[in-house]
Design an enzyme around this catalytic site. Structure first.
Site, PDB file in Angstrom:
ATOM      1  CG  HIS A  95     -38.547  39.117 -11.256  1.00  0.00           C
ATOM      2  ND1 HIS A  95     -38.892  39.004  -9.933  1.00  0.00           N
ATOM      3  CD2 HIS A  95     -37.286  38.630 -11.379  1.00  0.00           C
ATOM      4  CE1 HIS A  95     -37.868  38.463  -9.273  1.00  0.00           C
ATOM      5  NE2 HIS A  95     -36.883  38.231 -10.125  1.00  0.00           N
ATOM      6  CD  GLU A 167     -35.783  34.374 -12.010  1.00  0.00           C
ATOM      7  OE1 GLU A 167     -34.634  34.486 -11.580  1.00  0.00           O
ATOM      8  OE2 GLU A 167     -36.618  35.285 -11.949  1.00  0.00           O
TER       9      GLU A 167
END
Ligand code: PEP
Length: 247
Positions: A95, A167
């Protein structure tokens, strides 16, 4: 919508123990479309309690981060083995907040993917360029390096669906979402690089300031099959509004 959709809720470190369990209960009151797979990624300490709450439901559980070794002297870390024991079927890997705040490298990400695949946990590989990298026209170079390092010479198990979340770092938690056509352009590239490396196209999720008002633009694109949602997933109202937009 014909394609199978994936809606993954990353609660980050937004909620304490009690609020996390309350939110998990509220998630169960929401009606999800039949073609929609939902997984919740709570903070580590809330995982065992939420596993009990979600038991018997269609909702699945994921880890926000895992360590690659099974056991050992790694103070403060939590192994993927422990998350598996707690009932997690997914784990986020790489992430943006792990890469940029905790300095996780592409090599760390690769080790985590290998450990997860060994255990039969589905890694959700997160990739994305920073705003600075976008300005310098380094988007493709950065993303290709992230994908190559994660998937190169990896024998992907037949029973695990590869999932990649695109992302863009500049879109995470900023309210500034990526244009859907640009997210599709990148997702197409991610798809081809992955196919070349692991022999199959991954499920691709978009993440970065996803809300009820912008989700349909992403889902209309060919290569985008859902979203990894942070802020809007941490409150029952915004999550149910988002899910309500999928009908
Ligand atoms: C995320 O944490 O993966 C994310 C996309 O956050 P947000 O939806 O808040 O931008």
């Amino acid at each position: 919508m014909d394609k199978k959709l994936y809606f993954f809720a990353n609660w980050k470190m937004y909620l304490g123990a009690k609020d996390s369990t309350n939110l998990a209960k509220e998630y169960l009151n929401i009606e999800y479309p039949e073609n929609c797979k939902v997984a919740v990624f709570p903070s580590a300490f809330a995982v065992p309690e939420i596993a009990k709450i979600l038991k018997g439901s269609e909702l699945e559980l994921g880890a926000q981060n895992t360590y690659w070794a099974d056991k050992g002297g790694y103070t403060g870390e939590i192994s993927a083995v422990t998350y598996k024991e707690m009932g997690c079927t997914y784990a986020l890997v790489g992430h943006a907040e792990r890469r940029h705040i905790f300095h996780e490298s592409n090599h760390d990400v690769r080790l985590k993917i290998e450990a997860l695949l060994q255990l039969g946990i589905t890694p959700v590989l997160c990739v994305g360029e920073t705003g600075e990298e976008r300005k310098k026209n380094q988007i493709e170079e950065v993303l290709e390096a992230q994908i190559r390092s994660a998937f190169m010479d990896l024998s992907w198990p037949e029973d695990i669906t590869p999932i990649v979340a695109y992302e863009p770092v500049w879109a995470i938690g900023t309210g500034e979402s990526c244009d859907a056509k640009e997210a599709e352009r990148i997702s197409d590239l991610i798809s081809s690089w992955s196919e070349e490396l692991i022999g199959q196209e991954p499920v691709i999720l978009y993440g970065g300031s996803v809300r009820g008002e912008n989700i349909s633009g992403y889902l209309a694109e060919e290569h985008i099959s859902g979203a990894l949602v942070g802020g809007a997933s941490a409150k029952a109202e915004s999550w149910s509004e988002l899910i309500g937009c999928l009908e």
